[in-house]
Design a protein around this motif. Structure first.
Motif, PDB file in Angstrom:
ATOM      1  N   PRO A   1       0.709  50.549  25.433  1.00 24.45           N
ATOM      2  CA  PRO A   1       0.362  50.266  26.831  1.00 24.45           C
ATOM      3  C   PRO A   1      -0.585  49.073  26.942  1.00 24.45           C
ATOM      4  CG  PRO A   1       0.117  52.602  26.339  1.00 24.45           C
ATOM      5  CD  PRO A   1       0.324  51.900  25.033  1.00 24.45           C
ATOM      6  N   PRO A   2      -0.409  48.262  27.965  1.00 28.10           N
ATOM      7  CA  PRO A   2      -1.271  47.094  28.159  1.00 28.10           C
ATOM      8  C   PRO A   2      -2.555  47.487  28.904  1.00 28.10           C
ATOM      9  CG  PRO A   2       0.437  47.120  29.822  1.00 28.10           C
ATOM     10  CD  PRO A   2       0.698  48.300  28.922  1.00 28.10           C
ATOM     11  N   TYR A   3      -3.398  48.235  28.251  1.00 30.19           N
ATOM     12  CA  TYR A   3      -4.587  48.793  28.895  1.00 30.19           C
ATOM     13  C   TYR A   3      -5.430  47.749  29.628  1.00 30.19           C
ATOM     14  CZ  TYR A   3      -3.651  52.990  26.144  1.00 30.19           C
ATOM     15  OH  TYR A   3      -3.055  54.102  25.589  1.00 30.19           O
ATOM     16  N   ALA A   4      -5.635  46.604  29.044  1.00 28.84           N
ATOM     17  CA  ALA A   4      -6.518  45.599  29.637  1.00 28.84           C
ATOM     18  C   ALA A   4      -5.949  44.992  30.918  1.00 28.84           C
ATOM     19  CB  ALA A   4      -6.785  44.480  28.624  1.00 28.84           C
ATOM     20  N   GLU A   5      -4.642  45.119  31.126  1.00 27.33           N
ATOM     21  CA  GLU A   5      -4.019  44.503  32.298  1.00 27.33           C
ATOM     22  C   GLU A   5      -4.338  45.238  33.599  1.00 27.33           C
ATOM     23  OE1 GLU A   5      -2.639  41.500  32.379  1.00 27.33           O
ATOM     24  OE2 GLU A   5      -3.115  41.400  30.247  1.00 27.33           O
ATOM     25  N   GLY A   6      -4.669  46.516  33.544  1.00 30.43           N
ATOM     26  CA  GLY A   6      -5.016  47.246  34.768  1.00 30.43           C
ATOM     27  C   GLY A   6      -6.243  46.671  35.451  1.00 30.43           C
ATOM     28  N   PRO A   7      -7.383  46.612  34.766  1.00 31.93           N
ATOM     29  CA  PRO A   7      -8.566  46.004  35.377  1.00 31.93           C
ATOM     30  C   PRO A   7      -8.349  44.536  35.757  1.00 31.93           C
ATOM     31  CG  PRO A   7      -9.193  47.282  33.452  1.00 31.93           C
ATOM     32  CD  PRO A   7      -7.686  47.229  33.476  1.00 31.93           C
ATOM     33  N   ARG A   8      -7.577  43.839  34.943  1.00 32.23           N
ATOM     34  CA  ARG A   8      -7.298  42.430  35.240  1.00 32.23           C
ATOM     35  C   ARG A   8      -6.520  42.304  36.548  1.00 32.23           C
ATOM     36  NH1 ARG A   8      -4.372  38.372  30.952  1.00 32.23           N
ATOM     37  NH2 ARG A   8      -5.168  36.445  31.819  1.00 32.23           N
ATOM     38  N   ALA A   9      -5.540  43.174  36.763  1.00 32.11           N
ATOM     39  CA  ALA A   9      -4.764  43.148  38.006  1.00 32.11           C
ATOM     40  C   ALA A   9      -5.656  43.472  39.198  1.00 32.11           C
ATOM     41  CB  ALA A   9      -3.602  44.137  37.924  1.00 32.11           C
ATOM     42  N   ALA A  10      -6.560  44.433  39.023  1.00 31.28           N
ATOM     43  CA  ALA A  10      -7.491  44.777  40.101  1.00 31.28           C
ATOM     44  C   ALA A  10      -8.354  43.576  40.461  1.00 31.28           C
ATOM     45  CB  ALA A  10      -8.350  45.970  39.691  1.00 31.28           C
ATOM     46  N   GLU A  11      -8.832  42.855  39.459  1.00 33.42           N
ATOM     47  CA  GLU A  11      -9.639  41.658  39.698  1.00 33.42           C
ATOM     48  C   GLU A  11      -8.851  40.587  40.454  1.00 33.42           C
ATOM     49  OE1 GLU A  11     -10.920  40.475  35.796  1.00 33.42           O
ATOM     50  OE2 GLU A  11     -12.274  42.195  35.601  1.00 33.42           O
ATOM     51  N   LEU A  12      -7.551  40.541  40.236  1.00 31.84           N
ATOM     52  CA  LEU A  12      -6.695  39.567  40.910  1.00 31.84           C
ATOM     53  C   LEU A  12      -6.295  40.011  42.313  1.00 31.84           C
ATOM     54  CD1 LEU A  12      -4.409  38.584  37.905  1.00 31.84           C
ATOM     55  CD2 LEU A  12      -6.071  37.108  39.065  1.00 31.84           C
ATOM     56  N   GLY A  13      -6.724  41.215  42.706  1.00 32.50           N
ATOM     57  CA  GLY A  13      -6.461  41.686  44.061  1.00 32.50           C
ATOM     58  C   GLY A  13      -5.234  42.544  44.233  1.00 32.50           C
TER      59      GLY A  13
ATOM     60  N   VAL B   1       4.384  52.498  34.566  1.00 30.99           N
ATOM     61  CA  VAL B   1       5.825  52.724  34.665  1.00 30.99           C
ATOM     62  C   VAL B   1       6.236  53.622  33.506  1.00 30.99           C
ATOM     63  CG1 VAL B   1       8.087  51.630  34.790  1.00 30.99           C
ATOM     64  CG2 VAL B   1       6.090  50.457  35.713  1.00 30.99           C
ATOM     65  N   SER B   2       5.955  54.912  33.635  1.00 32.82           N
ATOM     66  CA  SER B   2       6.284  55.846  32.564  1.00 32.82           C
ATOM     67  C   SER B   2       7.518  56.677  32.879  1.00 32.82           C
ATOM     68  CB  SER B   2       5.097  56.764  32.276  1.00 32.82           C
ATOM     69  OG  SER B   2       4.746  57.483  33.440  1.00 32.82           O
ATOM     70  N   ASP B   3       7.927  56.696  34.137  1.00 31.44           N
ATOM     71  CA  ASP B   3       9.101  57.486  34.517  1.00 31.44           C
ATOM     72  C   ASP B   3      10.316  56.617  34.811  1.00 31.44           C
ATOM     73  OD1 ASP B   3       7.600  59.786  34.272  1.00 31.44           O
ATOM     74  OD2 ASP B   3       7.093  59.875  36.387  1.00 31.44           O
ATOM     75  N   GLY B   4      10.203  55.338  34.564  1.00 33.24           N
ATOM     76  CA  GLY B   4      11.275  54.392  34.851  1.00 33.24           C
ATOM     77  C   GLY B   4      10.881  53.537  36.041  1.00 33.24           C
TER      78      GLY B   4
ATOM     79  N   THR C   1      15.575  51.929  34.328  1.00 40.20           N
ATOM     80  CA  THR C   1      15.451  53.387  34.456  1.00 40.20           C
ATOM     81  C   THR C   1      14.764  54.070  33.286  1.00 40.20           C
ATOM     82  OG1 THR C   1      17.611  53.857  33.480  1.00 40.20           O
ATOM     83  CG2 THR C   1      17.550  53.474  35.865  1.00 40.20           C
ATOM     84  N   GLY C   2      14.627  53.374  32.172  1.00 39.54           N
ATOM     85  CA  GLY C   2      13.969  53.979  31.016  1.00 39.54           C
ATOM     86  C   GLY C   2      12.477  54.112  31.277  1.00 39.54           C
ATOM     87  N   GLY C   3      11.893  55.110  30.721  1.00 43.86           N
ATOM     88  CA  GLY C   3      10.450  55.297  30.879  1.00 43.86           C
ATOM     89  C   GLY C   3       9.762  55.264  29.544  1.00 43.86           C
ATOM     90  N   GLU C   4       8.536  55.660  29.541  1.00 40.69           N
ATOM     91  CA  GLU C   4       7.711  55.804  28.346  1.00 40.69           C
ATOM     92  C   GLU C   4       7.313  54.499  27.684  1.00 40.69           C
ATOM     93  OE1 GLU C   4       6.324  58.703  27.840  1.00 40.69           O
ATOM     94  OE2 GLU C   4       7.556  59.533  29.423  1.00 40.69           O
ATOM     95  N   ASP C   5       7.592  53.355  28.323  1.00 40.45           N
ATOM     96  CA  ASP C   5       7.062  52.094  27.809  1.00 40.45           C
ATOM     97  C   ASP C   5       5.603  51.942  28.236  1.00 40.45           C
ATOM     98  OD1 ASP C   5       9.329  50.704  26.497  1.00 40.45           O
ATOM     99  OD2 ASP C   5      10.210  50.804  28.485  1.00 40.45           O
TER     100      ASP C   5
END
Length: 151
Positions: free
Chosen positions: A34-46, A53-56, A102-106
């Motif tokens: 998982p791209p953990y660092a991208e969550g806070p980065r996206a929040a900073e970008l607004g 996206v774990s269920d597809g 449709t694939g999940g778990e990425d």
């Protein structure tokens, strides 16, 4: 997207994983990154909406569209299909875009950003949000396909 679904399909089919490329697809299922660092980065970008996206992708974006009262239009040509996903699809005779959508778990992240935000290279624009409801692919609604916990 699609690595875990491709890896799972190879394992389920008992297909020989005789190349490093196919091994990478299986590894995507067994050990997602998982791209953990991208969550806070996206929040900073607004980012105004974001989810794992774990269920597809179609399933999860369907939840965003419904909760937000909008339509999300995806451009299938905007998706980069990784070489391991493409190789697994060729091995099993399936359309790799099906796994991507449709694939999940990425455990990739999908987010909605305000118009005009300059996104870093780690994010890829794959669609747009417009008035309406549901998720469209190829200009038509194909339903929320993916993992449904309550289905």
């Amino acid at each position: 997207l699609g690595y875990s679904a491709a890896g799972w399909a190879l394992l389920e089919a008992g297909a020989p994983v005789a190349s490093a490329v196919l091994e990478e697809a299986v590894a995507g299922h067994l050990r997602p990154s998982p791209p953990y660092a991208e969550g806070p980065r996206a929040a900073e970008l607004g980012a105004t909406a974001m989810l794992d996206v774990s269920d597809g992708l179609l399933q999860d974006l369907g939840h965003v569209a419904k909760a937000s009262g909008v339509r999300i239009e995806l451009d299938p040509q905007a998706f980069a299909v990784g070489e391991p996903v493409a190789a697994a699809a060729k091995e099993l005779g399936v359309d790799p875009l099906e796994w991507v959508l449709t694939g999940g778990e990425d455990h990739a992240l999908a987010a909605v950003f305000p118009r005009g935000v300059r996104l870093p290279a780690s994010w890829q624009v794959v669609g747009r949000v417009v008035a309406g409801d549901g998720v469209l692919v190829y200009g038509r609604e194909i339903g929320q396909r993916g993992w449904d916990h309550f289905g």
